[in-house]
Scaffold this motif. Sequence first.
Motif, PDB file in Angstrom:
ATOM      1  N   ALA A  64      49.315  40.525  50.282  1.00 42.30           N
ATOM      2  CA  ALA A  64      49.050  39.087  50.155  1.00 42.30           C
ATOM      3  C   ALA A  64      47.557  38.793  50.207  1.00 42.30           C
ATOM      4  O   ALA A  64      47.058  37.911  49.506  1.00 42.30           O
ATOM      5  CB  ALA A  64      49.792  38.329  51.248  1.00 42.30           C
ATOM      6  N   ALA A  65      46.845  39.572  51.028  1.00 40.10           N
ATOM      7  CA  ALA A  65      45.439  39.257  51.293  1.00 40.10           C
ATOM      8  C   ALA A  65      44.599  39.291  50.016  1.00 40.10           C
ATOM      9  O   ALA A  65      43.781  38.403  49.787  1.00 40.10           O
ATOM     10  CB  ALA A  65      44.887  40.224  52.323  1.00 40.10           C
ATOM     11  N   ASN A  66      44.775  40.313  49.209  1.00 42.76           N
ATOM     12  CA  ASN A  66      43.925  40.454  48.020  1.00 42.76           C
ATOM     13  C   ASN A  66      44.672  40.178  46.723  1.00 42.76           C
ATOM     14  O   ASN A  66      44.234  40.583  45.649  1.00 42.76           O
ATOM     15  CB  ASN A  66      43.328  41.860  47.977  1.00 42.76           C
ATOM     16  N   ALA A  67      45.797  39.512  46.839  1.00 42.08           N
ATOM     17  CA  ALA A  67      46.626  39.331  45.655  1.00 42.08           C
ATOM     18  C   ALA A  67      45.948  38.427  44.638  1.00 42.08           C
ATOM     19  O   ALA A  67      45.349  37.412  44.980  1.00 42.08           O
ATOM     20  CB  ALA A  67      47.967  38.737  46.049  1.00 42.08           C
ATOM     21  N   VAL A  68      46.014  38.830  43.385  1.00 39.62           N
ATOM     22  CA  VAL A  68      45.657  37.946  42.286  1.00 39.62           C
ATOM     23  C   VAL A  68      46.975  37.522  41.662  1.00 39.62           C
ATOM     24  O   VAL A  68      47.747  38.358  41.208  1.00 39.62           O
ATOM     25  CB  VAL A  68      44.776  38.673  41.252  1.00 39.62           C
ATOM     26  N   VAL A  69      47.231  36.244  41.711  1.00 39.80           N
ATOM     27  CA  VAL A  69      48.520  35.762  41.199  1.00 39.80           C
ATOM     28  C   VAL A  69      48.266  35.086  39.864  1.00 39.80           C
ATOM     29  O   VAL A  69      47.743  33.977  39.812  1.00 39.80           O
ATOM     30  CB  VAL A  69      49.168  34.771  42.186  1.00 39.80           C
ATOM     31  N   PRO A  70      48.592  35.766  38.764  1.00 38.34           N
ATOM     32  CA  PRO A  70      48.288  35.167  37.461  1.00 38.34           C
ATOM     33  C   PRO A  70      49.091  33.895  37.224  1.00 38.34           C
ATOM     34  O   PRO A  70      50.254  33.823  37.581  1.00 38.34           O
ATOM     35  CB  PRO A  70      48.702  36.241  36.447  1.00 38.34           C
ATOM     36  N   MET A  71      48.400  32.913  36.663  1.00 44.77           N
ATOM     37  CA  MET A  71      49.063  31.701  36.194  1.00 44.77           C
ATOM     38  C   MET A  71      48.560  31.469  34.780  1.00 44.77           C
ATOM     39  O   MET A  71      47.356  31.586  34.520  1.00 44.77           O
ATOM     40  CB  MET A  71      48.687  30.487  37.044  1.00 44.77           C
ATOM     41  N   PHE A 108      44.558  29.066  38.611  1.00 51.39           N
ATOM     42  CA  PHE A 108      43.875  28.120  37.723  1.00 51.39           C
ATOM     43  C   PHE A 108      42.481  28.628  37.373  1.00 51.39           C
ATOM     44  O   PHE A 108      42.026  28.513  36.248  1.00 51.39           O
ATOM     45  CB  PHE A 108      43.771  26.745  38.382  1.00 51.39           C
ATOM     46  N   VAL A 109      41.836  29.197  38.373  1.00 49.28           N
ATOM     47  CA  VAL A 109      40.496  29.700  38.127  1.00 49.28           C
ATOM     48  C   VAL A 109      40.558  30.763  37.044  1.00 49.28           C
ATOM     49  O   VAL A 109      39.804  30.754  36.083  1.00 49.28           O
ATOM     50  CB  VAL A 109      39.895  30.272  39.429  1.00 49.28           C
ATOM     51  N   LEU A 110      41.536  31.671  37.193  1.00 56.78           N
ATOM     52  CA  LEU A 110      41.691  32.741  36.238  1.00 56.78           C
ATOM     53  C   LEU A 110      41.988  32.176  34.854  1.00 56.78           C
ATOM     54  O   LEU A 110      41.385  32.560  33.861  1.00 56.78           O
ATOM     55  CB  LEU A 110      42.838  33.656  36.691  1.00 56.78           C
ATOM     56  N   ALA A 111      42.908  31.208  34.840  1.00 53.10           N
ATOM     57  CA  ALA A 111      43.308  30.620  33.564  1.00 53.10           C
ATOM     58  C   ALA A 111      42.110  29.984  32.881  1.00 53.10           C
ATOM     59  O   ALA A 111      41.893  30.148  31.689  1.00 53.10           O
ATOM     60  CB  ALA A 111      44.392  29.585  33.794  1.00 53.10           C
ATOM     61  N   ALA A 112      41.297  29.297  33.687  1.00 55.55           N
ATOM     62  CA  ALA A 112      40.127  28.633  33.120  1.00 55.55           C
ATOM     63  C   ALA A 112      39.189  29.675  32.520  1.00 55.55           C
ATOM     64  O   ALA A 112      38.679  29.508  31.422  1.00 55.55           O
ATOM     65  CB  ALA A 112      39.423  27.820  34.203  1.00 55.55           C
ATOM     66  N   ALA A 113      38.997  30.758  33.243  1.00 53.84           N
ATOM     67  CA  ALA A 113      38.087  31.791  32.786  1.00 53.84           C
ATOM     68  C   ALA A 113      38.605  32.406  31.480  1.00 53.84           C
ATOM     69  O   ALA A 113      37.859  32.583  30.524  1.00 53.84           O
ATOM     70  CB  ALA A 113      37.948  32.865  33.856  1.00 53.84           C
TER      71      ALA A 113
END
Lengths: 292, 528, 267
Positions: A266-273, B10-15
């Motif tokens: 959980a700590a370093n998770a990148v959760v794609p949206m 959202f940050v990722l999506a924006a990038a």
Amino acid sequence: MRDLFGCGRAMVMAAAAVFAIACGGGGGGEAGGGMEEEAAGEEMASPVDMATAGGINAMVMFEGMAPEMDAIDMASEPNCAARYTDAPMTEEVVVGDGGGLANVFVYVREGLDAGMSFPTPGGAVVMDQVGCRYVPRVVGVQAGQDLTFRNSDGLPHNINASPSENRGFNISQPVNMDTNRSFPLAEVMVPVRCDVHGWMSAYVGVLDHPFHGVTDMAGGADLGMLPPGDYVVEAWHERYGTQTASVTVTTGETAMVSFSFSEAMAANAVVPMGEPIDPHGPGAHALAPATH
Amino acid sequence: MRARAMIPGFVLAAAVTCAASAPLAAQEENALGRDVYDRWCASCHGYEGLGDGYAATWMLPRPRDFTQALYQIRTTASGQLPTDDDIMRVINEGMPGTTMPGWEEELSLEERLALVDYLKSFSRFFAAGEAPEPLTFSSPTRATEEALADGREVYELIECNRCHGIDGRGDGTSSPTLVDDSGMPTYSADLTENWYFNGGGTVEDIYQRLRTGLDGTPMPSFTDLIDAGVITDEQLWNLAHYVRSFAPEDPPGITEVIRAGLVEDAPLPEGVDDPLWESAEAFYIPMGGQIIESPRWFVPQVAGLWVRALHDGGELAVHVSWSDHSESPDTAWAGFQAQVLAAVGPDEGDMEPGPRPDGLYLQFPMEIPEGMDKPYFLLGDPLEPVYLWHWESTADGAQEADARGLGTMAPQGDASQSLVSEAAFSAGRWAVMFRRVLENEDPGDLQFRIGEPVPVGFAAWDGDNGETGTRGSISSWHYIFLQEPTPATVVVAPLIATLLTAGLGVLVVARAQRREREGAEGADEGDA
Amino acid sequence: MNTKPWKHPLGQAAIVVVLAYVLFEWGIWLLPPLFGVASAPVPATVVLQYMGTVVVGVLIWVSDSEERWKQFKAPIHRVMVDPRQKVLRTALMVTIPLLVAFMTFDRVRPTVSAPAALRSVHPAPPGQIDFRGETMVLNGLENPLRHEGDLEEHYEEGKRIYVQNCMPCHGDALDGQGHFASAFNPAPLSFQDPGTIVQLTESFVFWRIAKGGPGLPREATPWDSAMPAWEDLLTAEEIWQVTIYLYEQTGWEPRTWEEEGAEGEEH
């Protein structure tokens, strides 16, 4: 939005029908986590030749002690609070008795033949609002497929979807009613929230193929029947992020792919949206060894 | 928890969106649009249109991120792109209640047209080139009694009060958890201040916002309800009329002088709900953030105060009311406060969230000034202190206090306390009443005198918005004027003037007519 | 005899009086801005004085010739005596006294206004100031950044400083219409206004930014101004940078010391 793409869908359907007759195949590979409402007689044939196809089953386990979820304070909505004998818990992490991690969206991310396109399922995936929670919390739909938002609570909800690839919407459902929407482009995932009830959130995975599933309480998901070949399968979880694995499908066999998540992730998770997905990518051979 | 999961997404999506899609060719061709944008817009919205300009972290709501093509004020359906006219409208009129001003005066039509194209070029959603289809809006209905009554029923049916509150002041139970699509905390609109509505305050504006929703915010569209037969289009108009009716007919003007009416035949109000207050004249005092001394506060919640004052020759009573989302400290708002402080805090030094009261002070000089001189408007200075009436929602009654500059406010000793006060919070509105005798024996107090303007200043804090100390809203100096008994000349002088004029008129006309008759007779005689 | 109103002395007199009123009340205020010249409404007492002059002038003119005087009086006389004009006569005899009553009431009713504060908008700057412990001589001082470093970079840095600090009051468009502007009196300065920074040297602007409201001399009512003393928050370089931004963004040229000197000699 739905009407806009109705025409294109009809063409895909027609093409798929021709293809289906030519191949003599049948049966869909849809294995969405949501409740399916099958539209009778509208079932379209898939380009997958069932005679040579094989399946993928995913198993997602949770390692270690499941984190304790917070109780949801539904004091602002007594009608919902009254439906629970025990305080309702946040469903961010749901682990079954057998250690399976539920609500993981598992899907074929890469490896499908470039020429393959799939008919839009006629049936709608239903996301219900019951007791001020989304049921199910995570669903997969195919691009263009109807997604029915249902209010079974009879009290005001709004459905605020914030995709990145698609256009979003924010609609009101103050009474028991159904509202249909669809997403024309593939993206993983589309967050959905209810602003009236700040604790209500859900996720929709949109793909332009039917090979996806959402894990149940046992951690299992059926991704359907695919042509033989090498695929990259990804498991997405709202708290722990994603993992990928490569899997080889052989005729008549069901390939098992397993994932395991733990609280440490959980700590370093990148959760794609809102990540666009092109499933016609290179396939498993181009990928580094499966990550766990 | 949800916000934490969503923000990185959202940050990722924006990038991803930015890297993949900035349609540079379209921007290259539009040199005028780029010049105007870089010159006037980029400082807030960023040179890449990401809503991350220099001042972005000083602002709530944040400046719009144009790459997402999410526009609040549109004539199109929820989630659809705005029309060019929609974008032009916001450029022209700005977004009232936010830091976005209107540019109609500043930029030429040519510049604004180029700007519309340039804004669109930030987002790939416009690249398809299809013109967005505006919704068809029906003509406004009339705001009859029945329409307002029905509008109220619709307000209750679809439960607008969940966010906007029963009396429209934005204090609904869902308000503390509202976030916008950038993951920032956001307030539901105070419907009693239609001059701050982002998309305009007319009934037509309100109807259109109900139809379209405000994309990127928690405000949904209600068009589907008409399609599904839950309500009719006419009922949506009725709702718009009802929403409009929360706000006064016209936006309040700014008055320099608060008139304290003289009450001669009734006792002064005893409390905040005394019916006498309804007949008292109300004055609007606009408030701004304390951005003069550090730590500064750029996102104040108390945008203005309504002030009423009455006196009876012996005592002065002042009634101050304002919209507030909550009765701070309210635990339901603890998370919201933490989000606000995280969003705007670091630039002015960190501040830990915590339970904080709402507050208000009225500031006066120590004595009515002889000439122009006043103490410094921000709580005086070491040489010229100020005298204060200070109220906090957690304290037991208001206190008299002194200050010699910001951060030096100290209550007067118990023996000097002579202020009577009452405060009540109801449906998103604070009302606080202060009463004091005009002249007392306390040398540390201001002595009020009838017929002489007394400088008065205000400050207010919304605790659940993270406001405390120097973080709050302030006004500059105004005056409070205790009305004198009506002098007899007001009645007598006009009466005398009327009689004189009328008498003179009668005389002149009579004389003219007499001379005319005599002239005629003379002529007759002459003829004979 | 039905002459056109503008050929009749009474009609001409009425037209002159009305036109004069419109000119004094609105023309002086609203016309010059159309040609880019600043103006302001004329105070009521001055309008009254001007109108008195006009009326006297008109009376002198109509009474100048016997014939014209007769013509001038004729319609007035007719209204007073003609039996057919009875309705108009009665109406005038009621409305004129009522009008007078209202005007009298308007003059004697108690009105409340803030005490007049005579405020110097551009007070004379001191010859030198103490800036963060160092003496700065303002007389003849130019903006050092105009010849130092990259002007573009100074402008950009000034832009950042402006939106982060000045914009809430002075506005995105530098027009004094920031979102906090209505809270403060005196209102924040509009830098677009031709009466502000274009009249000033950059050293004056530096002084005003550095010392803010509290540093104003008495005649400029330092206790009222919400302008912070920016020397507490900004460095000298930052103040010079934001000064560059103010001029570049509005397109105004700062007043130079040569101009200042030339004007000084005239005095």
